[in-house]
Motif scaffolding. Structure first.
Motif, PDB file in Angstrom:
ATOM      1  N   LEU A  21       0.882  -1.449   0.014  1.00  0.00           N
ATOM      2  CA  LEU A  21       0.217  -0.791  -0.072  1.00  0.00           C
ATOM      3  C   LEU A  21       1.445   1.535   0.184  1.00  0.00           C
ATOM      4  CD1 LEU A  21      -2.349  -0.832   2.784  1.00  0.00           C
ATOM      5  CD2 LEU A  21      -2.704  -1.038   0.041  1.00  0.00           C
ATOM      6  N   PRO A  22       1.297   1.853  -1.150  1.00  0.00           N
ATOM      7  CA  PRO A  22       2.151   3.073  -0.914  1.00  0.00           C
ATOM      8  C   PRO A  22       1.347   4.174  -0.293  1.00  0.00           C
ATOM      9  CG  PRO A  22       1.794   2.407  -3.173  1.00  0.00           C
ATOM     10  CD  PRO A  22       0.956   1.087  -2.599  1.00  0.00           C
ATOM     11  N   GLY A  23       1.887   4.799  -0.166  1.00  0.00           N
ATOM     12  CA  GLY A  23       1.473   6.445   0.696  1.00  0.00           C
ATOM     13  C   GLY A  23       1.690   7.560  -0.152  1.00  0.00           C
ATOM     14  N   PRO A  24       0.415   8.223  -0.623  1.00  0.00           N
ATOM     15  CA  PRO A  24       0.306   9.044  -1.346  1.00  0.00           C
ATOM     16  C   PRO A  24       0.203  10.420  -0.221  1.00  0.00           C
ATOM     17  CG  PRO A  24      -2.297   7.945  -1.585  1.00  0.00           C
ATOM     18  CD  PRO A  24      -1.216   7.077  -0.628  1.00  0.00           C
ATOM     19  N   TRP A  25       0.479  11.519  -0.692  1.00  0.00           N
ATOM     20  CA  TRP A  25       0.472  12.924   0.572  1.00  0.00           C
ATOM     21  C   TRP A  25      -0.281  13.826  -0.141  1.00  0.00           C
ATOM     22  CZ3 TRP A  25       4.868  10.915  -1.601  1.00  0.00           C
ATOM     23  CH2 TRP A  25       5.750  11.344  -2.440  1.00  0.00           C
ATOM     24  N   ASP A  26      -1.533  12.970  -1.835  1.00  0.00           N
ATOM     25  CA  ASP A  26      -1.811  14.195  -2.111  1.00  0.00           C
ATOM     26  C   ASP A  26      -2.591  14.381  -3.568  1.00  0.00           C
ATOM     27  OD1 ASP A  26      -0.331  14.165  -4.360  1.00  0.00           O
ATOM     28  OD2 ASP A  26       0.533  16.538  -3.687  1.00  0.00           O
ATOM     29  N   ALA A  27      -3.319  14.649  -4.240  1.00  0.00           N
ATOM     30  CA  ALA A  27      -4.423  13.715  -5.159  1.00  0.00           C
ATOM     31  C   ALA A  27      -3.333  13.335  -6.370  1.00  0.00           C
ATOM     32  CB  ALA A  27      -5.334  15.008  -5.550  1.00  0.00           C
ATOM     33  N   GLU A  28      -2.422  14.466  -6.545  1.00  0.00           N
ATOM     34  CA  GLU A  28      -2.070  14.387  -8.256  1.00  0.00           C
ATOM     35  C   GLU A  28      -1.329  12.836  -7.090  1.00  0.00           C
ATOM     36  OE1 GLU A  28      -0.168  13.621 -11.847  1.00  0.00           O
ATOM     37  OE2 GLU A  28      -1.458  14.870 -10.684  1.00  0.00           O
ATOM     38  N   ALA A  30      -1.292  10.337  -4.928  1.00  0.00           N
ATOM     39  CA  ALA A  30      -2.310   9.427  -5.254  1.00  0.00           C
ATOM     40  C   ALA A  30      -2.999   8.913  -6.714  1.00  0.00           C
ATOM     41  CB  ALA A  30      -4.016   9.867  -4.434  1.00  0.00           C
ATOM     42  N   ARG A  31      -3.128   9.353  -7.707  1.00  0.00           N
ATOM     43  CA  ARG A  31      -3.059   8.710  -9.223  1.00  0.00           C
ATOM     44  C   ARG A  31      -2.443   8.391  -9.804  1.00  0.00           C
ATOM     45  NH1 ARG A  31      -4.611  14.943  -9.774  1.00  0.00           N
ATOM     46  NH2 ARG A  31      -7.011  14.980  -9.066  1.00  0.00           N
ATOM     47  N   ILE A  32      -0.856   8.568  -9.293  1.00  0.00           N
ATOM     48  CA  ILE A  32      -0.178   8.174 -10.097  1.00  0.00           C
ATOM     49  C   ILE A  32       0.167   7.077  -9.557  1.00  0.00           C
ATOM     50  CG2 ILE A  32       2.908   7.845  -9.656  1.00  0.00           C
ATOM     51  CD1 ILE A  32       3.085  10.598  -9.501  1.00  0.00           C
ATOM     52  N   PHE A  33      -0.117   6.277  -8.163  1.00  0.00           N
ATOM     53  CA  PHE A  33       0.168   4.951  -7.565  1.00  0.00           C
ATOM     54  C   PHE A  33      -1.097   4.300  -8.454  1.00  0.00           C
ATOM     55  CE2 PHE A  33       2.474   7.359  -3.819  1.00  0.00           C
ATOM     56  CZ  PHE A  33       3.695   7.137  -4.611  1.00  0.00           C
ATOM     57  N   ALA A  34      -2.257   5.151  -8.109  1.00  0.00           N
ATOM     58  CA  ALA A  34      -2.845   4.087  -8.477  1.00  0.00           C
ATOM     59  C   ALA A  34      -3.360   3.479 -10.013  1.00  0.00           C
ATOM     60  CB  ALA A  34      -4.866   4.755  -8.828  1.00  0.00           C
ATOM     61  N   ALA A  35      -2.322   4.872 -11.060  1.00  0.00           N
ATOM     62  CA  ALA A  35      -1.665   3.952 -12.116  1.00  0.00           C
ATOM     63  C   ALA A  35      -1.538   3.009 -13.011  1.00  0.00           C
ATOM     64  CB  ALA A  35      -1.786   5.510 -12.904  1.00  0.00           C
ATOM     65  N   ALA A  36      -0.431   3.236 -11.715  1.00  0.00           N
ATOM     66  CA  ALA A  36       0.574   2.182 -11.535  1.00  0.00           C
ATOM     67  C   ALA A  36      -0.204   0.741 -11.133  1.00  0.00           C
ATOM     68  CB  ALA A  36       1.652   2.345 -10.623  1.00  0.00           C
TER      69      ALA A  36
END
Length: 249
Positions: A21-28, A30-36
């Motif tokens: 579970l990567p840890g996004p700290w903002d919306a962008e 989050a999009r990068i990790f989800a797209a991966a």
């Protein structure tokens, strides 16, 4: 996305294949990790705090929940949120605010960030039970166990065997209270399997720079791997290097 979907991701995993579970700290991010291709994300309190200009543990709750909500809106995968010790909110209000933000899971730690004192295990279990009662099945509760953190009182000091026993004692209480998984933060990899087996819940391990890889932590007994504020720190190190390059160009 539902809590059931996130909960299911913790179970039936092969050794060496933990839920990462990567840890996004903002919306962008989050999009990068989800797209991966990651199937779920886990917000880090430290990374969000830094991105908002606060020290870890000092983010006002309104700002934390707003940041979590922006992350949730940006992706179509389940998001679980690090909510520290719950900001002193009554369980019903805490659950309501998590739901409003759109997160389907949360971390709740069992020590005071500022004093370093461990919360009484019975009192913490009662709080977790109240959170479970308020949320029903609509929340994946990751109960953090802080006995392996440096300086935590009554945790067995540096005696690993005593720390393991205290972690198991707490974990069993939290499991009975309705936790879905336990997070013995900074537990040495060699005790992860024992903790998971004796507590009877999936164990969350923290991946550290220079430490075992997520797959290695999975092989050691972790069903779930998170990164705390580590990914944010790596990204900011890259920004710092870029800034230095620009300054000297």
């Amino acid at each position: 996305m539902t809590a059931a979907a996130l909960r299911a991701l913790h179970h039936g995993r092969a050794a060496g294949d933990p839920l990462v579970l990567p840890g996004p700290w903002d919306a962008e991010t989050a999009r990068i990790f989800a797209a991966a291709g990651f199937p779920a994300l886990a917000t880090p309190s430290a990374g969000i705090a830094a991105s908002l200009g606060y020290e870890d543990g000092s983010t006002p709750p309104d700002e934390m929940f707003a940041a979590v909500a922006r992350i949730v809106r940006a992706v179509d995968v389940p998001v679980t949120a690090d909510l520290e010790a719950g900001y002193g909110l009554p369980p019903e209000e805490l659950v309501e605010r998590i739901a409003t933000a759109g997160a389907v899971g949360c971390n709740i730690e069992d020590s005071d960030h500022h004093s370093g004192a461990l919360t009484d295990a019975g009192r913490q279990a009662d709080r977790l039970a109240e959170i479970r009662a308020a949320a029903g099945d609509e929340l994946v509760i990751n109960a953090r166990i802080d006995v392996f953190l440096p300086g935590r009182s009554d945790s067995g000091g540096t005696d690993l065997a005593a720390q393991v026993e205290e972690a198991v004692r707490r974990g069993l209480r939290y499991a009975e209270a309705g936790a879905d998984c336990v997070y013995p933060i900074l537990a040495p990899p060699q005790v992860l399997r024992e903790l998971a087996d004796r507590i009877g819940l999936p164990a969350n391990a923290l991946a550290l720079p220079g430490g075992p890889s997520p797959r290695e932590l999975g092989a050691a007994g972790a069903s779930r791997v998170t990164f705390g504020g580590g990914l944010h720190r790596r990204a900011m190190a890259a920004v710092q290097a870029m800034a230095e390059e620009l300054r000297t160009a």
